[in-house]
Scaffold this motif. Structure first.
Motif, PDB file in Angstrom:
ATOM      1  N   UNK A 157      28.282  42.856  39.873  1.00  0.00           N
ATOM      2  CA  UNK A 157      29.358  43.586  39.216  1.00  0.00           C
ATOM      3  C   UNK A 157      30.024  44.576  40.150  1.00  0.00           C
ATOM      4  N   UNK A 158      29.227  45.317  40.904  1.00  0.00           N
ATOM      5  CA  UNK A 158      29.794  46.280  41.848  1.00  0.00           C
ATOM      6  C   UNK A 158      30.499  45.579  43.001  1.00  0.00           C
ATOM      7  N   UNK A 159      29.986  44.434  43.405  1.00  0.00           N
ATOM      8  CA  UNK A 159      30.634  43.665  44.467  1.00  0.00           C
ATOM      9  C   UNK A 159      32.050  43.265  44.042  1.00  0.00           C
ATOM     10  N   UNK A 160      32.198  42.768  42.829  1.00  0.00           N
ATOM     11  CA  UNK A 160      33.507  42.338  42.344  1.00  0.00           C
ATOM     12  C   UNK A 160      34.461  43.522  42.189  1.00  0.00           C
ATOM     13  N   UNK A 161      33.947  44.653  41.694  1.00  0.00           N
ATOM     14  CA  UNK A 161      34.797  45.833  41.569  1.00  0.00           C
ATOM     15  C   UNK A 161      35.237  46.348  42.938  1.00  0.00           C
ATOM     16  N   UNK A 162      34.358  46.243  43.910  1.00  0.00           N
ATOM     17  CA  UNK A 162      34.731  46.650  45.275  1.00  0.00           C
ATOM     18  C   UNK A 162      35.840  45.779  45.818  1.00  0.00           C
ATOM     19  N   UNK A 163      35.777  44.472  45.503  1.00  0.00           N
ATOM     20  CA  UNK A 163      36.847  43.585  45.964  1.00  0.00           C
ATOM     21  C   UNK A 163      38.189  44.006  45.365  1.00  0.00           C
ATOM     22  N   UNK A 164      38.166  44.437  44.109  1.00  0.00           N
ATOM     23  CA  UNK A 164      39.400  44.912  43.472  1.00  0.00           C
ATOM     24  C   UNK A 164      39.928  46.137  44.211  1.00  0.00           C
ATOM     25  N   UNK A 165      39.040  47.102  44.491  1.00  0.00           N
ATOM     26  CA  UNK A 165      39.461  48.322  45.166  1.00  0.00           C
ATOM     27  C   UNK A 165      39.938  48.027  46.585  1.00  0.00           C
ATOM     28  N   UNK A 166      39.237  47.145  47.304  1.00  0.00           N
ATOM     29  CA  UNK A 166      39.659  46.791  48.661  1.00  0.00           C
ATOM     30  C   UNK A 166      41.055  46.184  48.650  1.00  0.00           C
ATOM     31  N   UNK A 167      41.303  45.320  47.669  1.00  0.00           N
ATOM     32  CA  UNK A 167      42.632  44.713  47.565  1.00  0.00           C
ATOM     33  C   UNK A 167      43.682  45.767  47.227  1.00  0.00           C
ATOM     34  N   UNK A 168      43.334  46.699  46.360  1.00  0.00           N
ATOM     35  CA  UNK A 168      44.269  47.768  46.009  1.00  0.00           C
ATOM     36  C   UNK A 168      44.528  48.688  47.202  1.00  0.00           C
ATOM     37  N   UNK A 169      43.506  48.891  48.038  1.00  0.00           N
ATOM     38  CA  UNK A 169      43.706  49.727  49.219  1.00  0.00           C
ATOM     39  C   UNK A 169      44.733  49.127  50.170  1.00  0.00           C
ATOM     40  N   UNK A 170      44.782  47.811  50.239  1.00  0.00           N
ATOM     41  CA  UNK A 170      45.773  47.163  51.094  1.00  0.00           C
ATOM     42  C   UNK A 170      47.188  47.389  50.564  1.00  0.00           C
ATOM     43  N   UNK A 171      47.303  47.833  49.305  1.00  0.00           N
ATOM     44  CA  UNK A 171      48.601  48.117  48.710  1.00  0.00           C
ATOM     45  C   UNK A 171      48.832  49.619  48.525  1.00  0.00           C
ATOM     46  N   UNK A 172      47.966  50.431  49.145  1.00  0.00           N
ATOM     47  CA  UNK A 172      48.204  51.862  49.168  1.00  0.00           C
ATOM     48  C   UNK A 172      47.427  52.689  48.169  1.00  0.00           C
ATOM     49  N   UNK A 173      46.614  52.071  47.322  1.00  0.00           N
ATOM     50  CA  UNK A 173      45.825  52.815  46.346  1.00  0.00           C
ATOM     51  C   UNK A 173      44.448  53.159  46.909  1.00  0.00           C
ATOM     52  N   UNK A 174      43.794  54.147  46.311  1.00  0.00           N
ATOM     53  CA  UNK A 174      42.438  54.548  46.697  1.00  0.00           C
ATOM     54  C   UNK A 174      42.346  54.879  48.183  1.00  0.00           C
ATOM     55  N   UNK A 175      43.422  55.403  48.748  1.00  0.00           N
ATOM     56  CA  UNK A 175      43.428  55.807  50.144  1.00  0.00           C
ATOM     57  C   UNK A 175      43.523  57.326  50.236  1.00  0.00           C
TER      58      UNK A 175
END
Length: 503
Positions: A157-175
């Motif tokens: 579950x945490x692995x999948x959520x991390x993938x979401x955050x990593x993808x969002x970081x490439x678009x400027x979020x969670x930075x």
């Protein structure tokens, strides 16, 4: 897992209006972003822990496996009630382990190690409670299965959520906007490392430096933004949340000044480099001699319990693979013998830990007179001297091409692993002449055993530039954990099957 992460990233990439509507405040406010992520993490963990208990019940009581006592099957309602009681305890243990602390999230595979530790503590608490209270009854097999299944599903579950955050970081979020203080060689190297890893969560805005004028380029589009006297206004202008101090760039007085300003504040996190960024990848230990704290540098990167775990992983999997793959190894040996003249096994001298040299084994993929054939292609000779690899190599045999495409030629290196010369996962194996390509990074490379697979293998193999390979090797060494080895091993299987970047 890889396909899941790609699907998540593709979904986000096709949602350009994600910021619009009722969620606009959420995505513009970084604090709200993190609160939303932590809340989602809590809900996910709650569901996953419950799922882990339920899976344990199914395996223990519904599958009728012969290893368990099948005479008594307890009521499902009893274990459901027990699980609902234990889930909040697990969540509290996760919280006490820092698994909902922003500073400890998304920082690498250490997060999974904390999940494992908290889950183990939970299991031990249940065992102690059962020992102290005779009325508290549970099946030991169910508890052991719950321990394993909870770790797996929570980590997933945490692995999948991390993938979401990593993808969002490439678009400027969670930075988090960051500044590097010091534009000397160490500061430039820090910028080079951080600039290429957006998934780290740091968005480097530029440099603070007293020795260069504002606007001076340092690395790619990172420039000097100002000096220490103007740092307050720059921090406010860029809403900076992280300061990375290259300690070799400042004298003692200036470092103390920066620490007094930002070292104890809550809004900004100050990080200090070791001052030996190019050299130290091994662990540092502080020991007192005559009441003087001195820093001791380990000669190798992986020591103690970690070294034992890595060795157990290497030996256990290697022995299993050699047994399972022995028929395939025999077939490959016969194919090589029938395809061309020469030995079945090729040996070459490569670099090992602390500069030792050893002979690495590979299935032979080239003809015996390869040197003579290569001399007929001067252009290829030049390419080989620069890249140490050729896309179209006339020396490679027919069987060799097939072996290289799926990395089957490297299977004999399992013997090197058993001999303690290599590891299943590690930096890329290199020959002595290649050491000059690593220049100042070479000393880092030799602090761990080379690997049959590694980050370079799962990142495109020979399609990755040499500079990028060096960066990947350094990242692996600096951020090693047993969990990263397991992750790379899982990623290696699809990478090898696809055959991308194999020449």
């Amino acid at each position: 897992m890889k396909s899941s992460s790609h699907s998540i990233e593709s979904w986000i990439s096709t949602t350009p209006k994600l910021k619009a509507g009722v969620f606009s405040n959420l995505f513009e406010n970084k604090t709200l972003q993190w609160w939303a992520y932590i809340a989602l993490l809590l809900v996910t963990d709650f569901i996953m822990v419950g799922l882990g208990f339920r899976l344990a019940y199914i395996i223990r009581f519904n599958l009728f496996l012969p290893i368990f006592n099948l005479e008594i099957v307890p009521l499902l309602s009893y274990y459901q009630g027990l699980s609902l009681t234990l889930i909040p305890i697990w969540i509290v243990l996760f919280s006490l382990s820092g698994l909902y602390s922003r500073s400890r999230l998304l920082g690498g595979t250490q997060e999974y190690a904390k999940v494992f530790r908290a889950n183990t503590i939970g299991m031990l608490l249940v065992i102690v409670a059962g020992f102290l209270d005779p009325v508290f009854i549970f099946a030991r097999g169910w508890l052991v299965l719950a321990w394993g299944s909870i770790f797996l599903v929570v980590a997933l579950g945490r692995f999948l959520l991390r993938r979401v955050v990593y993808a969002l970081r490439m678009r400027g979020f969670f930075l988090t906007p960051a500044l590097i203080i010091g534009a000397n060689d160490e500061g430039r190297l820090l910028g080079e490392q951080l600039y290429g890893w957006r998934r780290s969560g740091l968005h480097v805005m530029g440099y603070i430096d007293d020795d260069n004028l504002p606007g001076t380029p340092v690395y790619k589009n990172l420039h000097v933004l100002g000096d220490l006297d103007s740092i307050d206004s720059i921090v406010e202008q860029y809403n900076v949340g992280e300061l990375v101090l290259a300690t070799s760039a400042l004298n003692r007085e200036k470092m103390l000044e920066v620490f007094k300003r930002y070292g104890m504040g809550e809004k900004i996190n100050l990080r200090l480099s070791s001052g030996l960024f190019e050299i130290i990848t091994t662990g540092l230990e502080v020991k007192e001699l005559a009441y003087v704290p001195l820093v001791n540098v380990n000669k190798v990167r992986i020591t103690g319990l970690n070294a034992m775990l890595k060795t157990l992983l290497d030996i256990g999997l290697t022995v299993l693979l050699l047994v399972l793959l022995s028929p395939l190894l025999l077939l490959i040996a016969i194919a090589i013998r029938l395809d061309s003249e020469g030995p079945i096994i090729h040996r070459r001298w490569v670099m090992g830990v602390n500069g030792t040299r050893f002979q690495a084994f590979k299935f032979r993929t080239m003809v015996q007179n390869g040197g003579q054939i290569l001399e007929m292609h001067p252009t290829l000779v030049q390419k080989l001297s620069r890249h140490y690899k050729l896309v179209e190599d006339p020396r490679v045999t027919k069987v060799g091409k097939l072996l290289r495409r799926y990395s089957l030629d490297e299977l004999p290196q399992l013997v090197n692993v058993l001999r303690g010369e290599m590891s299943l996962v590690g930096p890329r194996m290199i020959s002595p002449p290649e050491m000059k390509e690593y220049s100042k990074w070479g000393i880092n490379l030799l602090t761990v055993r080379p690997g049959i697979t590694g980050l370079w293998q799962v990142s495109g193999r020979s399609d990755v530039s040499y500079e990028k390979r060096v960066q990947l090797d350094m990242y692996y060494i600096r951020n090693w954990s047993i969990w990263s080895d397991l992750y790379i091993l899982l990623q290696t299987i699809p990478a090898v099957i696809k055959g991308r970047g194999a020449y």
